[in-house]
Scaffold this motif. Structure first.
Motif, mmCIF file in Angstrom:
data_model
loop_
_atom_site.group_PDB
_atom_site.id
_atom_site.type_symbol
_atom_site.label_atom_id
_atom_site.label_comp_id
_atom_site.label_asym_id
_atom_site.label_seq_id
_atom_site.Cartn_x
_atom_site.Cartn_y
_atom_site.Cartn_z
ATOM 1 N N LEU A 8 79.993 -79.686 13.254
ATOM 2 C CA LEU A 8 79.220 -78.646 12.567
ATOM 3 C C LEU A 8 78.180 -79.269 11.637
ATOM 4 N N GLN A 9 78.591 -80.299 10.920
ATOM 5 C CA GLN A 9 77.673 -80.973 10.000
ATOM 6 C C GLN A 9 76.522 -81.627 10.768
ATOM 7 N N TYR A 10 76.827 -82.245 11.888
ATOM 8 C CA TYR A 10 75.787 -82.866 12.710
ATOM 9 C C TYR A 10 74.822 -81.800 13.229
ATOM 10 N N LEU A 12 74.140 -78.865 11.919
ATOM 11 C CA LEU A 12 73.314 -78.353 10.826
ATOM 12 C C LEU A 12 72.254 -79.366 10.396
ATOM 13 N N GLN A 13 72.638 -80.626 10.297
ATOM 14 C CA GLN A 13 71.697 -81.640 9.824
ATOM 15 C C GLN A 13 70.618 -81.955 10.859
ATOM 16 N N VAL A 14 71.035 -82.255 12.068
ATOM 17 C CA VAL A 14 70.088 -82.732 13.080
ATOM 18 C C VAL A 14 69.428 -81.582 13.836
ATOM 19 N N ASP A 15 70.252 -80.701 14.374
ATOM 20 C CA ASP A 15 69.717 -79.659 15.246
ATOM 21 C C ASP A 15 69.048 -78.519 14.483
ATOM 22 N N VAL A 16 69.449 -78.297 13.254
ATOM 23 C CA VAL A 16 68.858 -77.194 12.491
ATOM 24 C C VAL A 16 67.846 -77.723 11.476
ATOM 25 N N ILE A 17 68.315 -78.452 10.479
ATOM 26 C CA ILE A 17 67.432 -78.836 9.370
ATOM 27 C C ILE A 17 66.307 -79.763 9.832
ATOM 28 N N GLU A 18 66.655 -80.844 10.503
ATOM 29 C CA GLU A 18 65.612 -81.802 10.896
ATOM 30 C C GLU A 18 64.624 -81.214 11.891
ATOM 31 N N GLN A 115 73.680 -64.493 23.948
ATOM 32 C CA GLN A 115 72.604 -63.621 23.479
ATOM 33 C C GLN A 115 71.324 -64.392 23.185
ATOM 34 N N GLN A 116 71.446 -65.682 22.954
ATOM 35 C CA GLN A 116 70.301 -66.482 22.526
ATOM 36 C C GLN A 116 70.238 -67.741 23.385
ATOM 37 N N SER A 117 69.065 -68.109 23.806
ATOM 38 C CA SER A 117 68.932 -69.299 24.642
ATOM 39 C C SER A 117 68.515 -70.496 23.790
ATOM 40 N N SER A 118 69.403 -70.931 22.932
ATOM 41 C CA SER A 118 69.121 -72.063 22.054
ATOM 42 C C SER A 118 69.754 -73.327 22.627
ATOM 43 N N PRO A 119 68.942 -74.331 22.924
ATOM 44 C CA PRO A 119 69.525 -75.576 23.438
ATOM 45 C C PRO A 119 70.399 -76.274 22.392
ATOM 46 N N HIS A 120 70.084 -76.070 21.115
ATOM 47 C CA HIS A 120 70.881 -76.698 20.064
ATOM 48 C C HIS A 120 72.275 -76.078 19.989
ATOM 49 N N LEU A 121 72.337 -74.773 20.132
ATOM 50 C CA LEU A 121 73.632 -74.097 20.118
ATOM 51 C C LEU A 121 74.450 -74.495 21.340
ATOM 52 N N ALA A 122 73.802 -74.603 22.478
ATOM 53 C CA ALA A 122 74.498 -75.055 23.688
ATOM 54 C C ALA A 122 75.046 -76.467 23.489
ATOM 55 N N GLN A 123 74.265 -77.311 22.833
ATOM 56 C CA GLN A 123 74.705 -78.680 22.563
ATOM 57 C C GLN A 123 75.889 -78.690 21.600
ATOM 58 N N LEU A 124 75.862 -77.833 20.591
ATOM 59 C CA LEU A 124 76.991 -77.735 19.657
ATOM 60 C C LEU A 124 78.254 -77.323 20.399
ATOM 61 N N LEU A 125 78.147 -76.318 21.241
ATOM 62 C CA LEU A 125 79.312 -75.872 22.010
ATOM 63 C C LEU A 125 79.828 -76.978 22.921
ATOM 64 N N LEU A 126 78.929 -77.713 23.528
ATOM 65 C CA LEU A 126 79.335 -78.821 24.392
ATOM 66 C C LEU A 126 80.047 -79.903 23.589
ATOM 67 N N ARG A 127 79.524 -80.227 22.415
ATOM 68 C CA ARG A 127 80.160 -81.252 21.579
ATOM 69 C C ARG A 127 81.540 -80.799 21.111
ATOM 70 N N ILE A 128 81.645 -79.538 20.712
ATOM 71 C CA ILE A 128 82.924 -79.036 20.207
ATOM 72 C C ILE A 128 83.958 -78.940 21.327
ATOM 73 N N ASP A 129 83.524 -78.511 22.496
ATOM 74 C CA ASP A 129 84.464 -78.223 23.584
ATOM 75 C C ASP A 129 84.325 -79.205 24.745
#
Length: 145
Positions: A8-10, A12-18, A115-129
Motif C-alpha cells: 500500500l505504501q509503495y 501511494l508513494q510511487v503510483d499515486v504521489i510520484e 469500474q476504473q481502468s487504472s493501470p496503477h490499481l491493477a498493479q497494486l492488486l497484482l502485487r497484493i495478490d
C-alpha cells in the motif's frame, strides 16, 4: 501485515504521489499564467485524494481499520511482559480482524478496478495478490455463504 502495508505504501508513494507530481510539474512548466497553475494544482490534489481512496467511505474506513490494527499489534509487541492468555487473546483478535479487513480491502479494490481502468490499481492488486491468497480467500468465503 507488513506485506500489505508495504505494498500500500509503495502504491501511494510511487503510483499515486510520484506519478501525479510528475504530471503537475509538466503542466506547471508548460503554462505561464497563475490561474492555469492553480487549476493544475487543484487537479493534482483531487487526483491524490481520488487515487488514495479517501473519497470512498468503505475503502477509507477499511484502510483506517487496517492501520489501527497495525498500531495495536505494534503496541502489544512493545510490551515487555510475557505472553499471557490476555495477550494471546488480543493477538488472535487482531489477526482475525486483520484477515477480515484485508479480505474486504481486496474485494473493494477489485470492485473499484472493474469500474476504473487504472493501470496503477491493477498493479497494486497484482502485487497484493501475486500468489492468489486474497482471491482464494474471497472465493472460499463466497462458497461458504
Amino acid at each position: 501485515m507488513a506485506f500489505l502495508i508495504n505494498n500500500l505504501q509503495y502504491y501511494l508513494q510511487v503510483d499515486v504521489i510520484e506519478s501525479q507530481f510528475s504530471i503537475l510539474c509538466e503542466k506547471v512548466n508548460s503554462v505561464h499564467d497563475f490561474e492555469a497553475i492553480r487549476l493544475a494544482h487543484d487537479h493534482f490534489l483531487t487526483s491524490l485524494l481520488g487515487h488514495s481512496f479517501l473519497f470512498m467511505k468503505p475503502m477509507h474506513h477499511c484502510l483506517t481499520e487496517i492501520l489501527s490494527l497495525c498500531t495495536q499489534f505494534t503496541q502489544l509487541m512493545k510490551q515487555d511482559a510475557q505472553l499471557t492468555d490476555e495477550h494471546d487473546q488480543q493477538l488472535k483478535h487482531i489477526q482475525k480482524t486483520f484477515q477480515r479487513q484485508s479480505g474486504l480491502l481486496f474485494t473493494l479494490l477489485s470492485g473499484f478496478r472493474s469500474q476504473q481502468s487504472s493501470p496503477h490499481l491493477a498493479q497494486l492488486l497484482l502485487r497484493i495478490d501475486f500468489n492468489k491468497v486474497f482471491s482464494s480467500a474471497v472465493a472460499s468465503h463466497k462458497d461458504l455463504q
